[in-house]
Design an enzyme around this catalytic site. Structure first.
Site, PDB file in Angstrom:
ATOM      1  N   LYS A  73       0.784  -1.152   0.204  1.00  0.00           N
ATOM      2  CA  LYS A  73      -0.034   0.028   0.259  1.00  0.00           C
ATOM      3  C   LYS A  73       0.788   1.198  -0.073  1.00  0.00           C
ATOM      4  O   LYS A  73       0.250   2.466  -0.436  1.00  0.00           O
ATOM      5  CB  LYS A  73      -1.106  -0.003   1.038  1.00  0.00           C
ATOM      6  CG  LYS A  73      -2.088  -0.982   0.752  1.00  0.00           C
ATOM      7  CD  LYS A  73      -3.181  -1.002   2.144  1.00  0.00           C
ATOM      8  CE  LYS A  73      -4.107  -1.704   1.615  1.00  0.00           C
ATOM      9  NZ  LYS A  73      -5.428  -1.568   2.581  1.00  0.00           N
ATOM     10  N   ASP A 109      -9.984   2.915   1.285  1.00  0.00           N
ATOM     11  CA  ASP A 109     -10.363   2.457   2.579  1.00  0.00           C
ATOM     12  C   ASP A 109     -11.161   3.273   3.651  1.00  0.00           C
ATOM     13  O   ASP A 109     -12.070   2.636   4.310  1.00  0.00           O
ATOM     14  CB  ASP A 109      -9.109   2.127   3.408  1.00  0.00           C
ATOM     15  CG  ASP A 109      -8.327   0.705   2.483  1.00  0.00           C
ATOM     16  OD1 ASP A 109      -9.159  -0.146   2.061  1.00  0.00           O
ATOM     17  OD2 ASP A 109      -7.032   0.613   2.702  1.00  0.00           O
TER      18      ASP A 109
END
Ligand code: ATR
Length: 281
Positions: A73, A109
């Protein structure tokens, strides 16, 4: 799945390591099927240093984009030419899209986290009071940014290593707490979110004084294996409403699908049931 793969099939995927047990292909392909879109969503495993090369190779192609999961990420940000402010704030991207040879990084997210509250704690208003985040790693960063952006008046960050909570809040905002002060961080909170990796390996490791939360405080765990974590079991025993990590996973997948395939996924398909089946829950 009965869709034929043709020369015009739109392809997107998820990259991580390990990736074999990712639920994302199940979600996205079910939505593609239900929406009748000529598309496919695949899982790609790459070696620890392989993300950059993968992105370089794909970005000039017709590949639509990638979801990015652990441990890439942060690398995903470095691979992108354009970074959405919310991904920059989280210092992590879970979504890369390719268009005209350019790579754009985003982070859905935080949207997924808020969508999970919306779905499983209807009426929850992030602006209505203090929210407590447990952890100070990448997952916690995204949660802190999401709640601050949603108008939360105070985000409290509780971490085992106080210095990390201090560094995170100095940068993003919010107030740092050590584990010894977790009770104070829970007092008056409208929500508590577990964004630590504690309990993934050793369930007994996570013992936060949840009884210090007020009645009605919503307790959420980002972990979804098991679906009802020991942390959520503790919350339910106290009568607190809970939100699970699977709702967040599905919540981050929805805007990703739209970014890849140009339309939101169909609402009427119960992808949660499919995911639960895959989890064996
Ligand atoms: P991620 O990017 O997934 O958030 P990370 O950066 O490794 O992962 O962060 C893991 C978080 O879980 C940290 O906040 C860590 O606390 P420390 O900063 O003190 O290491 C927290 N964590 C992991 N195991 C824990 C445990 N047994 N008890 C409490 N916190 C724990």
């Amino acid at each position: 799945m009965s869709r034929p793969i043709t020369g015009t099939t739109l392809v997107a995927g998820v990259v991580g390591n390990p990736i074999a047990h990712s639920l994302s292909p199940i979600l996205h392909n079910a939505w593609l099927d239900a929406a009748g879109i000529d598309g496919a969503y695949v899982a790609l495993e790459v070696k620890e240093d392989g993300l950059q090369r993968l992105v370089e190779g794909l970005k000039g192609t017709s590949f639509r984009g990638l979801n990015v999961t652990l441990p890439f990420k942060t690398d995903a940000l470095a691979a992108a030419g354009h970074i959405h402010p919310r991904a920059r704030r989280a210092q992590a991207a879970n979504l890369l899209t390719f268009a005209e040879g350019r790579v754009a990084a985003d982070n859905t997210d935080g949207l997924g986290l808020l969508a999970a509250f919306n779905e499983q704690a209807p009426g929850f208003d992030p602006a209505a009071g203090p929210v407590t985040i447990l952890g100070a790693g990448g997952a916690a960063r995204g949660a802190v940014a999401a709640f601050l952006d949603a108008g939360c008046p105070q985000v409290r960050v509780v971490n085992r290593t106080l210095a990390r909570a201090e560094a995170l809040t100095a940068e993003l905002g919010g107030d740092p707490y050590g584990l010894a002060d977790a009770g104070a961080a829970f007092a008056g909170a409208i929500a508590v979110v577990n964004a630590t990796s504690a309990g993934l390996a050793d369930d007994s490791a996570l013992s936060f004084p949840l009884a210090a939360t007020p009645e009605g405080c919503v307790v959420m765990d980002m972990v979804y294996k098991p679906l009802v974590t020991p942390f959520l079991v503790q919350a339910r025993a106290l009568g607190r409403p809970t939100v699970d990590g699977l709702a967040m996973l599905i919540g981050q997948a929805r805007p990703s699908f739209e970014a890849f395939f140009g339309q939101p996924p169909p609402r009427d398909l119960d992808v949660r049931a499919l995911a639960l089946k895959a989890l064996g829950a």
